[in-house]
Scaffold this active site. Structure first.
Site, PDB file in Angstrom:
ATOM      1  N   THR A  28       0.845  -1.206   0.000  1.00 19.72           N
ATOM      2  CA  THR A  28       0.000   0.000   0.000  1.00 19.72           C
ATOM      3  C   THR A  28       0.873   1.247   0.000  1.00 19.72           C
ATOM      4  OG1 THR A  28      -0.209  -0.192   2.391  1.00 19.72           O
ATOM      5  CG2 THR A  28      -2.040  -1.018   1.093  1.00 19.72           C
ATOM      6  N   HIS A 120       0.059 -16.136  -5.469  1.00 25.85           N
ATOM      7  CA  HIS A 120      -1.153 -15.726  -6.200  1.00 25.85           C
ATOM      8  C   HIS A 120      -0.823 -15.296  -7.633  1.00 25.85           C
ATOM      9  CE1 HIS A 120      -3.556 -14.940  -2.220  1.00 25.85           C
ATOM     10  NE2 HIS A 120      -3.375 -16.217  -2.482  1.00 25.85           N
TER      11      HIS A 120
END
Ligand SMILES: [Zn+2]
Length: 444
Positions: A28, A120
């Site tokens: 982030t 992922h």
């Protein structure tokens, strides 16, 4: 803040080469939104089944690829932040082990990490959903920009899908590889440091269960906080920056050279730390008989003495300041544990038996674990040459440390044939480096 950073560094020293698990929280600060943060997360604004599932892609490719195009832009423009960069430094210095990431943003690799698992997937490439033909992501971007939606495979006309995991996809090979490798190390207690993950996404959230100890750096609570040795609820960049500063301070302000292979003194401390925790738990229990506790305490007493002799005997004069600081830290840890041990004995009234240290057996088992880890990689059809070299060197270091420790403890040296067998296997797998050279760290 400082004490907590020292606690984190202490854990890293005490449980050498901890594994790292990262989630969206670490990225982030690079401007990549977290999918799950309340209020700001991407999924607050849109339906994941539409934009992040195989079904959504097939039902509405235009919506999927229009959104996907923006995501690719965000990711390609993002830069690794302090968190990624410090992890890269730590890994290159061999202070941490593999990084397992739930992120698809490529920022660990770009931040200098060399051994990571993208469980992922990632946005560097795309694959044809029909024939598995793989292309660079630019192929998808170019087609989407020409309004060719969905982008298609040049061979068979199937849909090109970025190599990230969508709902409805299988986990990529990286996930199986990471779990397999983690399960290879059985004898030395091991630590996982979770950074910026809420630990709510399966199956990745099961991975920490492979580890004896957990530390968590995340700005919100996670379901595993109760199990963790340390929980830091601070900005990741701030924590990692402070951690690196502390390492620099211990190394006279210089970035450390990689720790030498076989610098495994922390393994003894990890083992003893776990044993001491076991012993502390015995105070309140009545099941273990006094006799077996006296025997167990006898082993721990012998192990504490042995660890101290081994660390003190290491010729550290020419080592870099960080390594000297680590050895001092280990000796202080032994002093701490000796005190705890003495008060445990007086509280329980148990007189430890005279026993011999178990380290020789432990270090032999650890050598075997490391040879198995090395063989995990040579089993692959396409082994990563750097990792094969790295794992071979780790195993060689374990053999060196085992030999050194036995010599200090006055126990028989490891059988030479174990070393010859290992070298033969390394040779069969085209390991290029001089493995005998690694043993020189311990020549007195
Ligand atoms: Zn195809």
């Amino acid at each position: 803040m400082e004490t907590r950073i020292s606690d984190l560094l202490g854990l890293i020293f005490r449980f050498p080469a901890p594994w790292i698990l990262t989630g969206a929280g670490i990225s982030t600060e690079s401007g990549i939104p977290d999918f799950r943060s309340p209020g700001t997360g991407l999924w607050e604004k849109m339906d994941p089944m539409e934009f992040a599932s195989v079904e959504g892609l097939r039902r509405n490719p235009r919506a999927f690829f229009t959104h996907g195009r923006e995501t690719i832009d965000t990711i390609l423009n993002a830069k690794p932040n302090t968190g990624h960069i410090v992890l890269g430094h730590l890994q290159q210095a061999r202070l941490i082990g593999p990084i397992v990431t739930q992120n698809v943003d490529d920022l660990h690799r770009r931040g200098g990490a060399i051994h990571y698992y993208e469980v992922h997937g990632h946005f560097r490439t795309a694959s044809c959903m029909s024939c598995r033909n793989q292309v660079p992501i630019s192929e998808v971007v170019n087609q989407v920009d020409r309004d060719q939606i969905p982008p298609v495979c040049g061979y068979c006309g199937g849909i090109l899908k970025p190599d990230v995991i969508l709902f409805g996809d299988m986990m990529p090979a990286d996930y199986q590889e990471a779990s397999l490798l983690a399960s290879r190390y059985q004898y030395i207690p091991k630590l996982m440091i979770v950074i910026g993950s809420s630990l709510t996404v399966s199956p990745v959230n099961y991975l920490p269960l492979e580890f004896n100890r957990i530390a968590i750096i995340n700005n919100t609570p996670t379901p595993m906080d109760y199990k963790a040795d340390l929980v830091l609820r601070q900005q990741i960049g701030q924590v990692m920056g402070a951690l690196w500063d502390e390492i620099l301070a211990l190394n006279d302000g210089k970035a450390p050279e990689p720790l030498p292979y076989g610098f495994n003194f922390g393994h003894l401390i990890a083992y003893l730390d776990n044993e001491m925790r076991f012993l502390a738990g015995q105070k309140t229990r009545t099941t273990a008989s006094k006799e077996s506790l006296a025997r167990h305490a006898g082993y721990i007493k012998a192990d504490l003495e042995a660890a101290q002799s081994i660390i003190q005997a290491f010729p550290a004069d020419d080592r870099q300041p960080l390594e000297k600081a680590m050895l001092q830290f280990y000796l202080a840890e032994i002093e701490r544990m000796k005190k705890e041990f003495a008060s445990w004995c007086s509280e329980t009234g148990i007189e430890p038996n005279a026993e011999q240290s178990r380290f020789s057996k432990l270090l032999q088992d650890n050598f075997k674990d490391n040879v198995n880890a090395f063989l995990t990689y040579t089993d692959e059809t396409e082994p990563l040459p750097d990792l094969v070299e790295h794992f071979a060197a780790c195993a060689a270091g374990c053999f060196g440390f085992w030999s050194f420790s036995n010599r200090i403890m006055g126990q028989p040296l490891p059988p030479q044939e174990e070393w010859e067998n290992f070298k033969k296997r390394a040779n069969d797998h085209r390991v290029e480096q001089d493995l005998d050279q690694i043993l020189k760290l311990f020549s007195l």
